[in-house]
Write a protein that holds these residues in place. Structure first.
Motif, mmCIF file in Angstrom:
data_model
loop_
_atom_site.group_PDB
_atom_site.id
_atom_site.type_symbol
_atom_site.label_atom_id
_atom_site.label_comp_id
_atom_site.label_asym_id
_atom_site.label_seq_id
_atom_site.Cartn_x
_atom_site.Cartn_y
_atom_site.Cartn_z
ATOM 1 N N ALA A 105 -30.854 4.161 81.169
ATOM 2 C CA ALA A 105 -30.183 3.671 82.375
ATOM 3 C C ALA A 105 -31.127 3.841 83.553
ATOM 4 N N MET A 106 -31.320 2.774 84.325
ATOM 5 C CA MET A 106 -32.222 2.859 85.472
ATOM 6 C C MET A 106 -31.810 1.840 86.527
ATOM 7 N N THR A 107 -32.177 2.133 87.771
ATOM 8 C CA THR A 107 -31.905 1.226 88.880
ATOM 9 C C THR A 107 -33.192 0.965 89.651
ATOM 10 N N VAL A 108 -33.248 -0.192 90.279
ATOM 11 C CA VAL A 108 -34.356 -0.554 91.166
ATOM 12 C C VAL A 108 -33.745 -1.162 92.420
ATOM 13 N N ARG A 109 -34.091 -0.619 93.573
ATOM 14 C CA ARG A 109 -33.566 -1.139 94.822
ATOM 15 C C ARG A 109 -34.488 -2.219 95.393
ATOM 16 N N ALA A 110 -33.963 -3.033 96.255
ATOM 17 C CA ALA A 110 -34.773 -4.056 96.914
ATOM 18 C C ALA A 110 -35.853 -3.379 97.755
ATOM 19 N N GLY A 111 -37.082 -3.853 97.616
ATOM 20 C CA GLY A 111 -38.180 -3.289 98.387
ATOM 21 C C GLY A 111 -38.673 -1.956 97.873
ATOM 22 N N GLU A 112 -38.395 -1.633 96.609
ATOM 23 C CA GLU A 112 -38.755 -0.335 96.048
ATOM 24 C C GLU A 112 -39.733 -0.502 94.890
ATOM 25 N N VAL A 113 -40.667 0.439 94.769
ATOM 26 C CA VAL A 113 -41.560 0.523 93.620
ATOM 27 C C VAL A 113 -41.127 1.728 92.793
ATOM 28 N N VAL A 114 -40.682 1.459 91.573
ATOM 29 C CA VAL A 114 -40.171 2.505 90.684
ATOM 30 C C VAL A 114 -41.153 2.682 89.526
ATOM 31 N N THR B 175 -52.389 -3.305 96.933
ATOM 32 C CA THR B 175 -51.996 -3.999 98.162
ATOM 33 C C THR B 175 -51.030 -5.132 97.852
ATOM 34 N N ILE B 176 -51.286 -5.860 96.760
ATOM 35 C CA ILE B 176 -50.381 -6.937 96.343
ATOM 36 C C ILE B 176 -49.004 -6.365 96.010
ATOM 37 N N ILE B 177 -48.985 -5.229 95.315
ATOM 38 C CA ILE B 177 -47.710 -4.588 94.949
ATOM 39 C C ILE B 177 -46.941 -4.196 96.207
ATOM 40 N N ASN B 178 -47.642 -3.608 97.169
ATOM 41 C CA ASN B 178 -46.984 -3.232 98.419
ATOM 42 C C ASN B 178 -46.429 -4.452 99.153
ATOM 43 N N ASP B 179 -47.173 -5.549 99.140
ATOM 44 C CA ASP B 179 -46.718 -6.777 99.799
ATOM 45 C C ASP B 179 -45.434 -7.288 99.146
ATOM 46 N N LEU B 180 -45.379 -7.202 97.806
ATOM 47 C CA LEU B 180 -44.175 -7.646 97.098
ATOM 48 C C LEU B 180 -42.962 -6.803 97.503
ATOM 49 N N ALA B 181 -43.170 -5.490 97.593
ATOM 50 C CA ALA B 181 -42.075 -4.614 98.009
ATOM 51 C C ALA B 181 -41.633 -4.941 99.438
ATOM 52 N N THR B 182 -42.595 -5.234 100.310
ATOM 53 C CA THR B 182 -42.279 -5.596 101.697
ATOM 54 C C THR B 182 -41.423 -6.854 101.758
ATOM 55 N N GLN B 183 -41.629 -7.752 100.789
ATOM 56 C CA GLN B 183 -40.846 -8.995 100.729
ATOM 57 C C GLN B 183 -39.444 -8.775 100.161
ATOM 58 N N GLY B 184 -39.151 -7.530 99.761
ATOM 59 C CA GLY B 184 -37.830 -7.232 99.227
ATOM 60 C C GLY B 184 -37.721 -7.333 97.720
ATOM 61 N N LYS B 185 -38.849 -7.542 97.046
ATOM 62 C CA LYS B 185 -38.831 -7.575 95.590
ATOM 63 C C LYS B 185 -38.635 -6.159 95.043
ATOM 64 N N GLY B 186 -38.154 -6.079 93.825
ATOM 65 C CA GLY B 186 -38.119 -4.810 93.126
ATOM 66 C C GLY B 186 -39.278 -4.757 92.146
ATOM 67 N N HIS C 282 -58.993 6.497 101.400
ATOM 68 C CA HIS C 282 -57.714 6.536 100.699
ATOM 69 C C HIS C 282 -57.786 5.609 99.495
ATOM 70 N N ARG C 283 -57.471 6.130 98.318
ATOM 71 C CA ARG C 283 -57.490 5.318 97.102
ATOM 72 C C ARG C 283 -56.283 4.377 97.046
ATOM 73 N N PHE C 284 -55.215 4.728 97.772
ATOM 74 C CA PHE C 284 -54.001 3.920 97.754
ATOM 75 C C PHE C 284 -53.697 3.451 99.170
ATOM 76 N N PRO C 285 -53.366 2.171 99.331
ATOM 77 C CA PRO C 285 -53.050 1.683 100.687
ATOM 78 C C PRO C 285 -51.807 2.373 101.235
ATOM 79 N N GLU C 286 -51.820 2.619 102.512
ATOM 80 C CA GLU C 286 -50.672 3.276 103.140
ATOM 81 C C GLU C 286 -49.456 2.354 103.114
#
Length: 506
Positions: free
Chosen positions: A283-292, A448-459, A247-251
């Motif tokens: 106009a755009m929105t980003v939710r907590a824990g989301e990668v947009v 993986t770092i990006i996914n970890d940030l989303a897991t922490q609730g970052k946008g 897998h090229r992208f972490p699950e």
């Protein structure tokens, strides 16, 4: 049967404390396109610097045989005189000079010390026709896009009667259409008898143009592969990283929360051409824990949007509102944007993301000096602790945080940029081309770092020119065209065709 135009035999190059190349062998057949693949830091660029005379004979061990004769290249002039031309990832053009002046810089068409401009411009037109450019020779280089600048570099190489053309990450900064044009030009040059070496992390492009592939890992040759339909990207990756990457992208399984960050009615005007509106009612929105994601072709306004939001560091007459957790925030300067909880990882890590001549420690704490200061005086011990913490957390491969940033591979430089912004403890992290010029192994680590940030609730907002990256990483994707957000797709709805359809049919 083709004959070798180049053989590099048992090339070994050592720097103080580091063996960058260890008995590397490379054979390039006359008239072929030969790809060199490997992770950042594998030794690809070092090998090409040996070949092109940047590292002259006597500074390395081994032998170079070029056109059947042992070659002792003392400098770049020696290699260019023999028809070996290298085009680096950072283009070597003078922006304020014309196309013609750039092409013949140092190789002027002159008589008795006086430049013959008629001859210069006529020769330039002939060269530009060969690479498919119709710009007038007098056009300033800084007025054309990066894709056309790459073609000017190739025209410059053709003016020197190139026999072996080396392209180092030639499509790293290009959109898909420009990339394909450049690759097709390589195939045309091959048909004209020009031999090419291409260094690239984009394996689909390698498979498109290459006749053979040499893979370098940890300074050693690990594989020489025949290209073609039988050669898969997965096989190249396996040799590059020394392991399978199914897998090229972490699950990831995300459950984004409430709206964290929102921008409304965002308008931006060009900083110099005051009549030109660059961003129109975005106009755009980003939710907590989301990668947009933000998709779009080059020039669509993605970077301009990001920079204008981050401290209004691009544009003028900027209007609109930005809110965090429903409350208005002040993003009128970079300092205020950082204090409000925003961070921005620029697309150009070398010029804008890092101070290359400074240490990892210096760069890591640069955006949050107050945190490592007492009474306005830096606490260097605290700086070191912070840099060590992020070095370990982000797996930055370096012997010491006192290593200069310029000595790191591209992937590790990008991790230092991320560390710098993570140290500000942002709520929303905007990533502009976060994996540009980075190999597949390092990309996975960044993902993986990006996914970890989303897991922490970052946008997280991700701007990328690589659609597979957006599709593999994002929960939602905005599509941008000519300064407007023209569509929004969920991960389930998004595919390359739908994204391109929104761009084309906007």
């Amino acid at each position: 049967m083709m004959n070798p135009i180049l053989e590099m035999r048992r090339i070994t190059k050592t720097f103080p404390g580091v063996k960058a190349l260890d008995n590397v062998n490379l054979t390039v057949q006359e008239g072929e396109i030969h790809a060199i693949c490997g992770e950042n830091g594998a030794g690809k660029s070092t090998l090409m610097k040996v070949l092109s005379g940047v590292y002259p004979t006597g500074t390395y061990e081994g032998e170079i045989v070029y056109q059947g004769k042992t070659a002792d290249f003392r400098n770049i002039r020696d290699t260019e005189d023999r028809g070996i031309i290298i085009i680096h990832q950072e283009l070597a053009l003078v922006p304020q000079l014309s196309i013609a002046e750039n092409i013949f810089l140092g190789n002027e068409r002159a008589s008795r010390g006086v430049i013959d401009w008629r001859k210069t411009n006529r020769s330039t037109e002939e060269l530009l026709a060969k690479v498919g450019l119709i710009e007038p020779p007098t056009t300033k280089v800084d007025s054309i896009g990066v894709g056309k600048q790459q073609l000017v570099e190739i025209a410059k190489a053709l003016s020197k009667n190139v026999k072996l053309l080396i392209l180092d990450e030639p499509t790293a900064a290009l959109q898909e259409n420009d990339s394909r044009k450049l690759l097709d030009l390589m195939l045309e040059l091959k048909a004209q008898g020009v031999t090419c070496i291409i260094i690239s992390h984009k394996l689909n492009e390698v498979r498109y143009v290459a006749d053979r592939v040499t893979v370098i890992r940890d300074g050693m040759t690990v594989a020489s592969l025949e290209a073609g339909d039988a050669l898969s990207e997965d096989e190249i990756v396996r040799h590059m990283v020394g392991r399978d990457m199914t897998h090229r992208f972490p699950e990831h399984k995300r459950t984004p929360g409430n709206t964290l960050f929102e921008v409304k009615d965002w308008n931006v005007w060009h900083p110099e051409h005051t009549e030109r509106q660059v961003i129109k009612n975005a106009a755009m929105t980003v939710r907590a824990g989301e990668v947009v994601g933000i998709a779009g072709v080059m020039g669509a306004g993605r970077t301009e949007l990001a920079m204008s939001i981050f401290g209004k560091s691009y544009g003028r007459n900027i209007s609109g509102t930005a809110t965090l957790r429903g409350e208005p925030i002040d993003v009128s300067t970079v300092d205020r944007a950082i204090s409000a909880g925003l961070a921005y990882v620029t697309e150009d890590r070398k010029s804008l993301g890092l101070i290359l001549d400074e240490t990892i420690r210096f760069n890591t704490t640069l955006s949050n000096l107050d945190e490592v200061s007492t009474g306005g005086i830096l606490n260097h011990n605290e700086e070191t602790k912070v840099a060590e913490r992020y070095r370990e957390a982000l797996a930055i491969r370096t012997p010491s945080v006192f290593q200069k940033a310029m000595n790191l591979s591209g992937g590790n430089q990008q991790k230092v940029v991320l560390a710098k912004w993570l140290f500000t403890q942002p709520d929303v992290l905007i990533l502009d081309e976060p994996t540009r010029g980075i190999d597949v192994g390092a990309k996975y680590e960044i993902y993986t770092i990006i996914n970890d940030l989303a897991t922490q609730g970052k946008g997280v907002v991700m701007i990328s020119s690589e659609m597979p990256e957006l599709l593999g990483m994002c929960d939602r994707i905005y599509v941008m065209n000519e300064g407007e957000l023209v569509g929004e797709l969920s991960a389930a709805e998004a595919n390359q065709e739908r994204i391109m359809s929104l761009i084309v049919n906007e």
